[in-house]
Scaffold this motif. Structure first.
Motif, PDB file in Angstrom:
ATOM      1  N   PRO A   1       0.827  -1.212   0.000  1.00 46.75           N
ATOM      2  CA  PRO A   1       0.000   0.000   0.000  1.00 46.75           C
ATOM      3  C   PRO A   1       0.865   1.267   0.000  1.00 46.75           C
ATOM      4  N   PRO A   2       0.452   2.308  -0.720  1.00 45.87           N
ATOM      5  CA  PRO A   2       1.250   3.542  -0.804  1.00 45.87           C
ATOM      6  C   PRO A   2       1.639   4.115   0.559  1.00 45.87           C
ATOM      7  N   ALA A   3       0.747   4.094   1.535  1.00 50.73           N
ATOM      8  CA  ALA A   3       1.098   4.625   2.864  1.00 50.73           C
ATOM      9  C   ALA A   3       2.217   3.807   3.494  1.00 50.73           C
ATOM     10  N   THR A   4       2.203   2.507   3.290  1.00 49.39           N
ATOM     11  CA  THR A   4       3.253   1.642   3.821  1.00 49.39           C
ATOM     12  C   THR A   4       4.568   1.899   3.095  1.00 49.39           C
ATOM     13  N   GLN A   5       4.510   2.117   1.789  1.00 52.82           N
ATOM     14  CA  GLN A   5       5.714   2.443   1.027  1.00 52.82           C
ATOM     15  C   GLN A   5       6.400   3.664   1.623  1.00 52.82           C
ATOM     16  N   THR A   6       5.623   4.689   1.914  1.00 55.45           N
ATOM     17  CA  THR A   6       6.172   5.924   2.482  1.00 55.45           C
ATOM     18  C   THR A   6       6.838   5.653   3.828  1.00 55.45           C
ATOM     19  N   VAL A   7       6.192   4.872   4.658  1.00 59.26           N
ATOM     20  CA  VAL A   7       6.733   4.557   5.990  1.00 59.26           C
ATOM     21  C   VAL A   7       8.051   3.791   5.862  1.00 59.26           C
ATOM     22  N   ILE A   8       8.107   2.795   5.000  1.00 59.17           N
ATOM     23  CA  ILE A   8       9.313   1.963   4.862  1.00 59.17           C
ATOM     24  C   ILE A   8      10.477   2.790   4.321  1.00 59.17           C
ATOM     25  N   ILE A   9      10.230   3.592   3.301  1.00 57.19           N
ATOM     26  CA  ILE A   9      11.300   4.433   2.745  1.00 57.19           C
ATOM     27  C   ILE A   9      11.803   5.415   3.798  1.00 57.19           C
ATOM     28  N   ASP A  10      10.907   5.967   4.596  1.00 59.22           N
ATOM     29  CA  ASP A  10      11.300   6.862   5.685  1.00 59.22           C
ATOM     30  C   ASP A  10      12.144   6.123   6.721  1.00 59.22           C
ATOM     31  N   LEU A  11      11.753   4.894   7.059  1.00 58.86           N
ATOM     32  CA  LEU A  11      12.534   4.108   8.029  1.00 58.86           C
ATOM     33  C   LEU A  11      13.948   3.841   7.525  1.00 58.86           C
ATOM     34  N   ILE A  12      14.089   3.519   6.251  1.00 63.20           N
ATOM     35  CA  ILE A  12      15.417   3.276   5.679  1.00 63.20           C
ATOM     36  C   ILE A  12      16.282   4.531   5.822  1.00 63.20           C
ATOM     37  N   ALA A  13      15.709   5.683   5.526  1.00 64.39           N
ATOM     38  CA  ALA A  13      16.458   6.940   5.664  1.00 64.39           C
ATOM     39  C   ALA A  13      16.840   7.193   7.120  1.00 64.39           C
ATOM     40  N   ARG A  14      15.915   6.976   8.026  1.00 61.33           N
ATOM     41  CA  ARG A  14      16.193   7.213   9.453  1.00 61.33           C
ATOM     42  C   ARG A  14      17.255   6.250   9.987  1.00 61.33           C
ATOM     43  N   MET A  15      17.218   5.006   9.549  1.00 59.93           N
ATOM     44  CA  MET A  15      18.233   4.035   9.965  1.00 59.93           C
ATOM     45  C   MET A  15      19.621   4.497   9.527  1.00 59.93           C
ATOM     46  N   ASN A  16      19.736   4.923   8.275  1.00 57.25           N
ATOM     47  CA  ASN A  16      21.038   5.352   7.769  1.00 57.25           C
ATOM     48  C   ASN A  16      21.512   6.634   8.446  1.00 57.25           C
ATOM     49  N   GLN A  17      20.588   7.531   8.775  1.00 56.49           N
ATOM     50  CA  GLN A  17      20.994   8.736   9.497  1.00 56.49           C
ATOM     51  C   GLN A  17      21.425   8.414  10.921  1.00 56.49           C
ATOM     52  N   ALA A  18      20.787   7.452  11.564  1.00 50.39           N
ATOM     53  CA  ALA A  18      21.204   7.056  12.914  1.00 50.39           C
ATOM     54  C   ALA A  18      22.624   6.495  12.895  1.00 50.39           C
ATOM     55  N   ILE A  19      22.940   5.683  11.883  1.00 52.02           N
ATOM     56  CA  ILE A  19      24.306   5.151  11.763  1.00 52.02           C
ATOM     57  C   ILE A  19      25.294   6.288  11.535  1.00 52.02           C
ATOM     58  N   ASP A  20      24.932   7.217  10.658  1.00 51.49           N
ATOM     59  CA  ASP A  20      25.830   8.347  10.373  1.00 51.49           C
ATOM     60  C   ASP A  20      26.069   9.216  11.606  1.00 51.49           C
ATOM     61  N   ALA A  21      25.096   9.259  12.517  1.00 49.27           N
ATOM     62  CA  ALA A  21      25.224  10.028  13.757  1.00 49.27           C
ATOM     63  C   ALA A  21      25.847   9.209  14.880  1.00 49.27           C
ATOM     64  N   ASN A  22      26.235   7.965  14.592  1.00 51.03           N
ATOM     65  CA  ASN A  22      26.783   7.055  15.600  1.00 51.03           C
ATOM     66  C   ASN A  22      25.811   6.839  16.760  1.00 51.03           C
ATOM     67  N   ASP A  23      24.523   6.872  16.467  1.00 53.63           N
ATOM     68  CA  ASP A  23      23.479   6.671  17.463  1.00 53.63           C
ATOM     69  C   ASP A  23      23.013   5.215  17.372  1.00 53.63           C
ATOM     70  N   TYR A  24      23.826   4.317  17.910  1.00 52.49           N
ATOM     71  CA  TYR A  24      23.612   2.882  17.756  1.00 52.49           C
ATOM     72  C   TYR A  24      22.389   2.383  18.515  1.00 52.49           C
ATOM     73  N   GLU A  25      22.118   2.973  19.664  1.00 51.64           N
ATOM     74  CA  GLU A  25      20.932   2.580  20.438  1.00 51.64           C
ATOM     75  C   GLU A  25      19.669   2.855  19.621  1.00 51.64           C
ATOM     76  N   THR A  26      19.596   4.038  19.024  1.00 46.76           N
ATOM     77  CA  THR A  26      18.431   4.358  18.197  1.00 46.76           C
ATOM     78  C   THR A  26      18.386   3.459  16.974  1.00 46.76           C
ATOM     79  N   TYR A  27      19.528   3.226  16.347  1.00 48.35           N
ATOM     80  CA  TYR A  27      19.568   2.347  15.178  1.00 48.35           C
ATOM     81  C   TYR A  27      18.966   0.984  15.518  1.00 48.35           C
ATOM     82  N   ALA A  28      19.326   0.438  16.647  1.00 45.27           N
ATOM     83  CA  ALA A  28      18.839  -0.895  17.032  1.00 45.27           C
ATOM     84  C   ALA A  28      17.335  -0.915  17.266  1.00 45.27           C
ATOM     85  N   THR A  29      16.737   0.226  17.640  1.00 41.90           N
ATOM     86  CA  THR A  29      15.292   0.250  17.872  1.00 41.90           C
ATOM     87  C   THR A  29      14.498   0.083  16.578  1.00 41.90           C
ATOM     88  N   PHE A  30      15.129   0.237  15.437  1.00 43.96           N
ATOM     89  CA  PHE A  30      14.444   0.022  14.162  1.00 43.96           C
ATOM     90  C   PHE A  30      14.286  -1.477  13.869  1.00 43.96           C
TER      91      PHE A  30
END
Length: 180
Positions: free
Chosen positions: A43-72
């Motif tokens: 579903p389009p709404a799910t597509q948006t959520v998943i793409i956003d999660l991928i971006a947030r995961m990569n930004q958490a790694i770039d910020a060295n925020d491993y605890e937040t990364y693991a919560t994904f």
């Protein structure tokens, strides 16, 4: 004391997992021909959520925020680097990233060509990951094919399995770095 570069840490720098080993990698079965139209649509709404999660995961790694990364990840989520045994569970993911921090700091992880397949509560995202060094000049650190399996539970999407398969040129560069 300067950290010793090991194959494990080089792998983690690109694919976020520590594991020993060989350089032969084959694409995961669910990534092969992922670009073909899916029988089940996401579903389009799910597509948006998943793409956003991928971006947030990569930004958490770039910020060295491993605890937040693991919560994904789901509580028993898995990272499969393609080198040795997989890393399973949030605590193990955090520990792996903390151990590898000297090698994954000052990177930019960029996801592109995201293809989603699945259903309303289970989605496979296949995409290219490009990793850049950013501290002492912008250089390419590596590229890989990523396959993430997301599950939707209780109104929340989490990674069940993260699979990385590095491109041949990245593996070649890792070999060269390890021989120095």
């Amino acid at each position: 004391m300067k950290p010793r570069k090991t194959l494990n840490h080089m792998v983690v720098a690109l694919c976020l997992s520590v594991a020993p080993a060989a350089f032969a990698q084959t694409p995961p079965a669910d990534a092969q021909r992922a670009y073909l139209p899916a029988n089940a649509t996401v579903p389009p709404a799910t597509q948006t959520v998943i793409i956003d999660l991928i971006a947030r995961m990569n930004q958490a790694i770039d910020a060295n925020d491993y605890e937040t990364y693991a919560t994904f990840y789901a509580e028993d989520g898995v990272i499969d680097s393609g080198f040795g045994p997989a890393t399973q569970g949030r605590a193990a993911i955090v520990a792996s990233l903390q151990q590898s921090a000297p090698f994954i700091t000052n990177k930019r992880h960029v996801a592109a060509n995201i293809v989603l397949n699945g259903t309303a509560n289970r989605v496979t995202a296949t995409y290219y990951l490009t990793v850049f060094e950013r501290a002492s000049g912008l250089t390419l650190a590596g590229t890989a094919l990523i396959t993430d399996t997301f599950v939707g539970r209780s109104g929340r999407w989490q990674v069940e399995r993260h699979v990385t398969r590095m491109d041949p040129a990245t593996l070649q560069a890792m070999r060269a770095a390890m021989s120095r």
